[in-house]
Design an enzyme around this catalytic site. Structure first.
Site, PDB file in Angstrom:
ATOM      1  CD  GLU A 524      -0.523   3.035   6.684  1.00  0.00           C
ATOM      2  OE1 GLU A 524      -0.201   3.106   5.418  1.00  0.00           O
ATOM      3  OE2 GLU A 524      -0.200   1.991   7.349  1.00  0.00           O
ATOM      4  CG  ASP A 588       8.366  -0.478   8.237  1.00  0.00           C
ATOM      5  OD1 ASP A 588       7.308  -0.241   8.383  1.00  0.00           O
ATOM      6  OD2 ASP A 588       8.742  -1.675   7.831  1.00  0.00           O
TER       7      ASP A 588
HETATM    8 ZN   LIG Z   1       2.657   0.066   4.725  1.00  0.00          ZN
END
Ligand SMILES: [Zn+2]
Length: 686
Positions: A524, A588
């Site tokens: 995030e 990621d």
């Molecule tokens: Zn995301």
């Protein structure tokens, strides 16, 4: 609504969850206790026949994948779903108890939650009501005679499922202290433009199933078979024209191109058939001076189409969008028709049980009304404190990585650190709950409850205009197994639902928790610095704070990631779309890197002691990979690749690891192994 980016952690379709108190995100494990064997990593899931250096995802999860086929009523089954199921059990207890409580104070949240769920569960009453509660709205649509009538219907906040375009109030992406009125493309019944426009076998099959679905519904509404088919053709033809004027999902990602501020006077002139002044007036927004138009060329096309499409065809379009939005609260035949179509899209074999559908609907309509009850049962202040501590550890690690990059100039680094320090953090549940006092819910009609909820939600949205920004608002309900970054708020948000095993387990060692929730937190945070998130600043405003050179270097690194993911192919002839998934892939990769950096500071990482035969760093990567274990139906996988900005789980695992020398080292992987990219092909941004 695309220029305010809300980037979710997981599949858009994954939503619900609740947790049992015993497994909640609890206080930190005492540092003095010895690490426990057999906790955190599931050794039974590992497939020793696969080399970790050839395919780490299948090494870490192979046995689980073999032993856990997708249940008949699901389209995907993995760690997220297992967690959701545990959470749903808690939610169900709350809802069943609320529904049984006939003495709840009228107008209280408990009464609304109980009645909403009870009405949705009462299939006998829904069958007996038939079209009683729908008929007045059908009659209203049948009575629309001309463009002016259509405009009035579209402008009325009581109308349901109006389609044609999107409309609402949101933060102004270039002036984040203000709300703005936004309009843009919308109104397609199929989830993606390309389903209308592509001519491959699957797209054609989906269009045929969509037409069959519309035809069945029109027949159920009383049309003769041939008329029902003609009406379905009219809707499909109209939506195809709308699709032709719509931007693709990749084009919608560009925050600058999807931000076009114009005066209301100009928009009124540009799109006269939409009667924008009437739309604003009916929604209490007459004081708006400007509009943010997402896709001007779409509104131009919609303006022409609305003026030129025969009223009879527009009536069918509005009728379809009314009914298809509420099939769950209509007699069983409507839900069955909807499920037959869903089967083609997702491959599901069985419809979900009624209670599960009713539970999801209640969470969607009144999630914060029973969120308090859920949190009381499932989330402790200690859990909140522990999550906050991990977020701050990750924030420190991120600052170190930013300062250590060799490609970014000092000026850009300074702005990046300011932005990082400004991230607002929300954990668990809202401090101030939504006020549902103006929403009327009764036990009488599940359908009326859906209409009332939609109207209330619309008013809740438009009533924000002109007020200060509500920084306490949440975009997910507390039991949700997910997380998000909101670019205009510059905030990262973690609902209670995700702060539990396998993401965070108070009984597990730090390696597993940093590989799990640590990677989620890092993900995030990285959305604030992904290819779109990086375009806004510490205050949440779209503003270019990058030097030209840094911008070019970032773009080259991102392009390499795009190339890597576009080469991934989970099914014959189906490739991941590296452009659509760009932001999520960057999040990621960055998220795992930052979590790893933060983990290195722990006593476990420094001590290097093995648990269950694995070193701390090996356990970090195993914990990360085991989050992503999943089986998925091929249809659902194809749908995900076409419409979801997240890559499939196996690439969310292997994709980041293939760029990480720390991973190669942990498992002794060498050049020539599939998990090891050649030096010049690796992408490292942070
Ligand atoms: Zn995301």
């Amino acid at each position: 609504m695309s220029s305010t980016t809300i980037s979710r952690f997981a599949l858009a379709t994954l939503g619900l969850g609740t947790l049992a108190a015993t497994t909640a995100f609890g206080p930190p494990a005492r540092k003095t206790s010895p690490p426990q064997q057999g906790v955190g990593i599931s050794l039974a899931n590992i497939d020793q026949s696969v080399s970790p250096c050839e395919d780490f995802y299948h090494y870490a999860n192979g046995n689980w994948i073999k032993n856990n086929p997708v249940p008949a009523a699901e389209t995907r089954w993995g760690a997220f779903n297992e967690l959701q199921d545990r959470n749903i059990a808690v939610e169900k207890r709350i809802l069943v108890k609320a529904a049984a409580d006939r003495s709840a104070k009228p107008g209280s949240n408990l009464q609304k939650v109980g009645d909403f769920y009870a009405a949705a569960m009462d299939s006998a009453a829904i069958e007996a009501a038939g079209l009683k509660y729908l008929q007045p709205r059908l009659t209203q649509i049948a009575g629309l005679k001309n463009l002016s009538d259509i405009q009035k219907y579209m402008a009325d906040p009581k109308s349901f499922g109006t389609g044609w375009y999107s409309f609402g109030v949101r933060q102004d992406s270039k002036n984040s202290t203000q709300y703005a009125v936004a309009m843009g493309q919308g109104g397609l019944g199929l989830g993606d433009r390309d389903y209308y426009l592509k001519d491959d076998g699957r797209s054609k099959g989906i269009r045929a199933a969509y037409k069959a679905y519309m035809t069945s519904v029109f027949q159920l509404l009383g049309d003769a078979p041939s008329l029902a088919a003609t009406n379905a053709d009219a809707v499909l033809a109209l939506e195809t024209k709308m699709a032709q004027a719509s931007r693709s999902r990749v084009e919608l990602r560009d925050r600058l191109k999807n931000y076009n501020k114009v005066t209301v006077a100009q928009a009124t002139k540009d799109y006269p058939s939409l009667d924008i002044p009437l739309v604003l007036k009916e929604n209490g927004l007459s004081s708006a001076q400007d509009l943010i138009i997402g896709q001007p060329e779409y509104l131009t096309a919609a303006n022409t189409l609305m003026a030129n499409t025969p009223i009879a065809d527009q009536q069918q379009y509005l009728r379809w969008h009314l009914v298809s939005g509420v099939t769950s609260a209509l007699p069983k035949a409507y839900g069955d028709a909807s499920f037959r179509f869903q089967q083609v899209l997702t491959g599901a074999k069985l419809q979900q049980p009624r209670w599960k559908r009713a539970l999801r609907a209640t969470d969607g309509a009144l999630g914060e009304a029973f969120g308090q009850l859920y949190v009381d049962e499932a989330f402790s202040p200690a859990a909140k404190a522990r999550a906050k501590e991990m977020v701050e550890n990750l924030r420190r690690a991120y600052a170190e990585r930013i300062m250590a990059t060799d490609w970014m100039s000092a000026d850009t680094k300074k702005e990046a650190i300011q932005k990082l320090n400004a991230f607002a953090v929300k954990i668990g549940y809202p401090d101030k709950w939504k006020d549902y006092s103006k929403l009327k819910i009764t036990r009488q009609s599940a359908l009326e409850n859906l209409f009332a909820t939609a109207e209330w939600a619309g008013k809740d949205n438009t009533s924000k205009f002109g007020k200060p920004i509500d920084r306490g608002e949440w975009g997910m309900t507390p039991p949700t197994v997910n997380a998000y970054y909101n670019s205009s708020m510059n905030e990262i948000v973690f609902p209670a639902g995700i702060l539990q095993p396998p993401f965070y387990d108070p009984k597990a060692d730090d390696a597993v928790n940093y590989g799990g929730i640590g990677a989620v937190i890092g993900h995030e945070m990285t959305h604030g610095f992904d290819d779109q998130g990086r375009r806004s600043d510490a205050k949440g405003n779209l503003r270019d704070w990058w030097t030209k050179e840094d911008n070019e270097k970032f773009s080259a690194k991102a392009a390499m990631v795009g190339k890597q993911y576009s080469a991934f192919s989970p099914l014959d002839s189906v490739h991941v779309n590296g452009d659509l998934t760009m932001g999520e892939n960057l999040a990621d990769i960055g998220g795992l890197t930052i979590a790893y950096q933060a983990f290195q500071k722990t006593a476990e990482a420094k001590g290097g002691q093995k648990i269950d035969g694995f070193t701390p760093n090996q356990r970090f990567f195993l914990g990360f990979a085991q989050i992503w274990r999943a089986n998925q139906r091929p249809e659902a996988l194809r749908q995900q690749i076409q419409t979801d900005p997240h890559s499939p789980g196996q690439y969310r695992t292997n994709g980041p690891l293939m760029n990480m020398p720390e991973f190669y080292e942990a498992f002794g992987c060498k050049e020539g192994n599939k998990m090891v990219r050649a030096t010049q092909d690796r992408s490292r941004i942070w």
